[in-house]
Design a protein around this motif. Structure first.
Motif, PDB file in Angstrom:
ATOM      1  N   ASN A 219      24.579  24.766  52.637  1.00  0.00           N
ATOM      2  CA  ASN A 219      24.223  25.489  53.855  1.00  0.00           C
ATOM      3  C   ASN A 219      24.100  24.487  55.009  1.00  0.00           C
ATOM      4  OD1 ASN A 219      23.195  27.104  55.867  1.00  0.00           O
ATOM      5  ND2 ASN A 219      21.769  28.181  54.538  1.00  0.00           N
ATOM      6  N   LYS A 220      25.198  24.322  55.740  1.00  0.00           N
ATOM      7  CA  LYS A 220      25.247  23.298  56.792  1.00  0.00           C
ATOM      8  C   LYS A 220      24.454  23.691  58.036  1.00  0.00           C
ATOM      9  CE  LYS A 220      29.719  21.531  55.257  1.00  0.00           C
ATOM     10  NZ  LYS A 220      31.129  21.243  55.637  1.00  0.00           N
ATOM     11  N   ILE A 221      24.031  24.941  58.097  1.00  0.00           N
ATOM     12  CA  ILE A 221      23.249  25.381  59.263  1.00  0.00           C
ATOM     13  C   ILE A 221      21.837  24.790  59.227  1.00  0.00           C
ATOM     14  CG2 ILE A 221      22.279  27.414  60.424  1.00  0.00           C
ATOM     15  CD1 ILE A 221      24.634  29.017  59.396  1.00  0.00           C
ATOM     16  N   LEU A 222      21.345  24.534  58.015  1.00  0.00           N
ATOM     17  CA  LEU A 222      19.977  24.055  57.867  1.00  0.00           C
ATOM     18  C   LEU A 222      19.817  22.626  58.380  1.00  0.00           C
ATOM     19  CD1 LEU A 222      19.101  25.304  54.257  1.00  0.00           C
ATOM     20  CD2 LEU A 222      18.616  26.429  56.429  1.00  0.00           C
ATOM     21  N   GLN A 223      18.623  22.329  58.852  1.00  0.00           N
ATOM     22  CA  GLN A 223      18.278  20.950  59.182  1.00  0.00           C
ATOM     23  C   GLN A 223      18.349  20.111  57.911  1.00  0.00           C
ATOM     24  OE1 GLN A 223      14.234  20.460  60.461  1.00  0.00           O
ATOM     25  NE2 GLN A 223      14.413  18.260  60.813  1.00  0.00           N
ATOM     26  N   THR A 224      18.971  18.941  57.997  1.00  0.00           N
ATOM     27  CA  THR A 224      19.121  18.075  56.833  1.00  0.00           C
ATOM     28  C   THR A 224      18.344  16.782  57.037  1.00  0.00           C
ATOM     29  OG1 THR A 224      21.321  18.970  56.347  1.00  0.00           O
ATOM     30  CG2 THR A 224      20.780  16.841  55.379  1.00  0.00           C
ATOM     31  N   VAL A 225      17.473  16.463  56.081  1.00  0.00           N
ATOM     32  CA  VAL A 225      16.652  15.246  56.156  1.00  0.00           C
ATOM     33  C   VAL A 225      16.659  14.565  54.795  1.00  0.00           C
ATOM     34  CG1 VAL A 225      15.147  16.217  57.942  1.00  0.00           C
ATOM     35  CG2 VAL A 225      14.492  16.411  55.528  1.00  0.00           C
ATOM     36  N   SER A 226      16.344  13.279  54.783  1.00  0.00           N
ATOM     37  CA  SER A 226      16.221  12.555  53.524  1.00  0.00           C
ATOM     38  C   SER A 226      14.869  12.887  52.889  1.00  0.00           C
ATOM     39  CB  SER A 226      16.323  11.052  53.748  1.00  0.00           C
ATOM     40  OG  SER A 226      15.193  10.577  54.465  1.00  0.00           O
ATOM     41  N   LEU A 227      14.751  12.604  51.606  1.00  0.00           N
ATOM     42  CA  LEU A 227      13.493  12.868  50.904  1.00  0.00           C
ATOM     43  C   LEU A 227      12.354  12.037  51.487  1.00  0.00           C
ATOM     44  CD1 LEU A 227      12.141  14.415  48.601  1.00  0.00           C
ATOM     45  CD2 LEU A 227      12.758  12.536  47.059  1.00  0.00           C
ATOM     46  N   SER A 228      12.640  10.810  51.873  1.00  0.00           N
ATOM     47  CA  SER A 228      11.600   9.965  52.482  1.00  0.00           C
ATOM     48  C   SER A 228      11.165  10.523  53.835  1.00  0.00           C
ATOM     49  CB  SER A 228      12.103   8.525  52.635  1.00  0.00           C
ATOM     50  OG  SER A 228      13.255   8.482  53.461  1.00  0.00           O
ATOM     51  N   GLU A 229      12.124  11.074  54.593  1.00  0.00           N
ATOM     52  CA  GLU A 229      11.774  11.695  55.876  1.00  0.00           C
ATOM     53  C   GLU A 229      10.913  12.932  55.658  1.00  0.00           C
ATOM     54  OE1 GLU A 229      15.592  10.593  58.748  1.00  0.00           O
ATOM     55  OE2 GLU A 229      15.731  12.274  57.329  1.00  0.00           O
ATOM     56  N   LEU A 230      11.228  13.709  54.617  1.00  0.00           N
ATOM     57  CA  LEU A 230      10.424  14.896  54.309  1.00  0.00           C
ATOM     58  C   LEU A 230       9.000  14.493  53.941  1.00  0.00           C
ATOM     59  CD1 LEU A 230      10.230  17.957  53.844  1.00  0.00           C
ATOM     60  CD2 LEU A 230      10.927  17.547  51.477  1.00  0.00           C
ATOM     61  N   THR A 231       8.860  13.411  53.188  1.00  0.00           N
ATOM     62  CA  THR A 231       7.527  12.918  52.821  1.00  0.00           C
ATOM     63  C   THR A 231       6.728  12.562  54.067  1.00  0.00           C
ATOM     64  OG1 THR A 231       8.373  12.053  50.731  1.00  0.00           O
ATOM     65  CG2 THR A 231       6.265  11.174  51.503  1.00  0.00           C
ATOM     66  N   GLU A 232       7.385  11.910  55.036  1.00  0.00           N
ATOM     67  CA  GLU A 232       6.719  11.578  56.296  1.00  0.00           C
ATOM     68  C   GLU A 232       6.317  12.836  57.054  1.00  0.00           C
ATOM     69  OE1 GLU A 232       9.203   9.023  58.563  1.00  0.00           O
ATOM     70  OE2 GLU A 232       9.228   7.415  57.068  1.00  0.00           O
ATOM     71  N   MET A 233       7.161  13.847  57.019  1.00  0.00           N
ATOM     72  CA  MET A 233       6.854  15.115  57.686  1.00  0.00           C
ATOM     73  C   MET A 233       5.639  15.784  57.055  1.00  0.00           C
ATOM     74  SD  MET A 233      10.856  16.306  58.015  1.00  0.00           S
ATOM     75  CE  MET A 233      10.585  18.032  58.389  1.00  0.00           C
ATOM     76  N   TYR A 234       5.563  15.757  55.708  1.00  0.00           N
ATOM     77  CA  TYR A 234       4.397  16.315  55.020  1.00  0.00           C
ATOM     78  C   TYR A 234       3.131  15.543  55.392  1.00  0.00           C
ATOM     79  CZ  TYR A 234       6.993  19.454  51.887  1.00  0.00           C
ATOM     80  OH  TYR A 234       7.750  20.467  51.375  1.00  0.00           O
ATOM     81  N   ASN A 235       3.253  14.207  55.433  1.00  0.00           N
ATOM     82  CA  ASN A 235       2.092  13.368  55.776  1.00  0.00           C
ATOM     83  C   ASN A 235       1.625  13.634  57.206  1.00  0.00           C
ATOM     84  OD1 ASN A 235       2.146  12.166  53.255  1.00  0.00           O
ATOM     85  ND2 ASN A 235       3.338  10.393  53.929  1.00  0.00           N
ATOM     86  N   LYS A 236       2.581  13.810  58.120  1.00  0.00           N
ATOM     87  CA  LYS A 236       2.238  14.097  59.517  1.00  0.00           C
ATOM     88  C   LYS A 236       1.541  15.453  59.618  1.00  0.00           C
ATOM     89  CE  LYS A 236       2.349  13.242  63.934  1.00  0.00           C
ATOM     90  NZ  LYS A 236       1.555  12.146  64.523  1.00  0.00           N
ATOM     91  N   ASN A 237       2.027  16.417  58.842  1.00  0.00           N
ATOM     92  CA  ASN A 237       1.400  17.736  58.807  1.00  0.00           C
ATOM     93  C   ASN A 237      -0.044  17.641  58.338  1.00  0.00           C
ATOM     94  OD1 ASN A 237       3.180  19.582  59.831  1.00  0.00           O
ATOM     95  ND2 ASN A 237       3.322  20.801  57.975  1.00  0.00           N
ATOM     96  N   ALA A 238      -0.258  16.834  57.294  1.00  0.00           N
ATOM     97  CA  ALA A 238      -1.600  16.673  56.739  1.00  0.00           C
ATOM     98  C   ALA A 238      -2.535  16.016  57.751  1.00  0.00           C
ATOM     99  CB  ALA A 238      -1.541  15.828  55.463  1.00  0.00           C
ATOM    100  N   GLU A 239      -2.008  15.037  58.496  1.00  0.00           N
ATOM    101  CA  GLU A 239      -2.818  14.370  59.522  1.00  0.00           C
ATOM    102  C   GLU A 239      -3.190  15.343  60.639  1.00  0.00           C
ATOM    103  OE1 GLU A 239      -0.645  11.030  60.923  1.00  0.00           O
ATOM    104  OE2 GLU A 239      -0.669   9.989  58.986  1.00  0.00           O
ATOM    105  N   ASN A 240      -2.208  16.142  61.058  1.00  0.00           N
ATOM    106  CA  ASN A 240      -2.467  17.123  62.125  1.00  0.00           C
ATOM    107  C   ASN A 240      -3.505  18.148  61.685  1.00  0.00           C
ATOM    108  OD1 ASN A 240      -0.578  15.871  63.745  1.00  0.00           O
ATOM    109  ND2 ASN A 240       1.073  17.297  63.228  1.00  0.00           N
ATOM    110  N   PHE A 241      -3.384  18.602  60.436  1.00  0.00           N
ATOM    111  CA  PHE A 241      -4.349  19.570  59.908  1.00  0.00           C
ATOM    112  C   PHE A 241      -5.755  18.965  59.857  1.00  0.00           C
ATOM    113  CE2 PHE A 241      -6.582  21.557  56.295  1.00  0.00           C
ATOM    114  CZ  PHE A 241      -6.558  22.882  56.708  1.00  0.00           C
ATOM    115  N   LYS A 242      -5.824  17.691  59.458  1.00  0.00           N
ATOM    116  CA  LYS A 242      -7.119  17.020  59.379  1.00  0.00           C
ATOM    117  C   LYS A 242      -7.755  16.904  60.762  1.00  0.00           C
ATOM    118  CE  LYS A 242      -9.271  12.846  57.494  1.00  0.00           C
ATOM    119  NZ  LYS A 242      -9.029  11.536  56.811  1.00  0.00           N
ATOM    120  N   GLU A 243      -6.929  16.588  61.778  1.00  0.00           N
ATOM    121  CA  GLU A 243      -7.437  16.472  63.143  1.00  0.00           C
ATOM    122  C   GLU A 243      -7.964  17.817  63.643  1.00  0.00           C
ATOM    123  OE1 GLU A 243      -4.423  14.882  65.635  1.00  0.00           O
ATOM    124  OE2 GLU A 243      -4.393  12.915  64.631  1.00  0.00           O
ATOM    125  N   ILE A 244      -7.217  18.880  63.339  1.00  0.00           N
ATOM    126  CA  ILE A 244      -7.639  20.229  63.764  1.00  0.00           C
ATOM    127  C   ILE A 244      -8.964  20.607  63.106  1.00  0.00           C
ATOM    128  CG2 ILE A 244      -7.068  22.689  63.618  1.00  0.00           C
ATOM    129  CD1 ILE A 244      -4.113  21.869  63.868  1.00  0.00           C
TER     130      ILE A 244
END
Length: 252
Positions: A219-244
């Motif tokens: 599915n070429k329409i989807l955003q494509t990221v590496s697994l390491s980039e996805l891990t960073e995205m999850y970590n950023k999400n967790a940091e944002n949630f913690k700040e909130i």
């Protein structure tokens, strides 16, 4: 005349191509080392808690996959099965193969791709597969009516054993380790995790010959990221949630 001979060879090669859909049972196991037992004893002071923890380690779910391939790609897709057992334990340990839940492998790129959810949105995630320098051991056995050979290899701290079919000329694998001189019909690999030995075994249980070469679509329409980039995205999400959450706490 030469063109006709080449065309006949190509048609003959395609006609002889063997494409199978293969069912695999994936059997994860954890072998506790002396250090692992020591860590459990230090963490769980109560004997019953220790026994419960060890029991959950020894009872890891078997997973079920369908594996198929064409001339360029292969796909490993998990088969969801409902467990109606009355003894279902939500605390049991889950160990999955490195290929993930549903992925396809591009052997030219040496990458596998899988769809994952991120913030309720499907994205395409990729990571590496590894061509192993397998060495035949001389052992043979029959799997699903096909003669196979045993080969061993190593990737970093992972020890790998593969049983492959020389009669099926694809060096593909149902997981991320490949490179045998034929299709892998059984795969075992072991690595150390938290002082324990983790063993993943792919055991083929059934094969079905396909009438035509399967097609896998990305599915070429989807955003494509590496697994390491996805891990960073999850970590950023967790940091944002913690700040909130911290902003909602009254500080005195």
């Amino acid at each position: 005349m030469k063109k006709l001979i080449v065309l006949i060879i190509l048609i003959s090669s395609f006609a002889n191509a063997q494409f199978y859909e293969i069912d695999f049972e994936v059997q994860p196991q954890i072998r506790l080392t002396a250090k692992a037992y020591e860590a459990i004893n230090n963490h769980y002071k109560d004997k019953k808690d220790r026994e419960k923890a060890i029991e959950s380690i020894e009872k890891i779910d078997t997973l079920f996959y369908k594996f198929s391939y064409n001339n360029e790609l292969s796909q490993s897709a998990i088969i969801e099965k409902i467990d109606n057992s009355q003894n279902y334990n939500d605390d049991r340990i889950q160990i999955s193969p490195k290929i993930g839940g549903k992925s396809y492998v591009n052997y030219k790129e040496m990458l596998f791709y899988t769809e994952k959810d991120f913030n309720d949105k499907a994205i395409n995630v990729y990571d590496s597969v590894y061509k192993i320098n397998f060495v035949d051991t001389g052992k043979t056995k029959t799997i699903l009516g096909i003669e196979t050979k045993e080969a061993k290899g190593k990737y970093k701290d992972v020890d790998i054993i593969a049983w492959y079919a020389p009669s099926i000329p694809y060096n593909y694998s149902p997981d991320i380790y490949y490179g045998t001189k034929g299709l892998i019909l059984e795969l075992h690999y072991m690595y150390i995790l938290n002082e324990a030995e983790v063993l993943i075994s792919w055991i083929s249980t059934k094969k079905k010959e396909l009438k035509k070469e399967p097609i896998f679509k990305n599915n070429k329409i989807l955003q494509t990221v590496s697994l390491s980039e996805l891990t960073e995205m999850y970590n950023k999400n967790a940091e944002n949630f913690k700040e909130i959450m911290n902003q909602g706490v009254d500080k005195k």
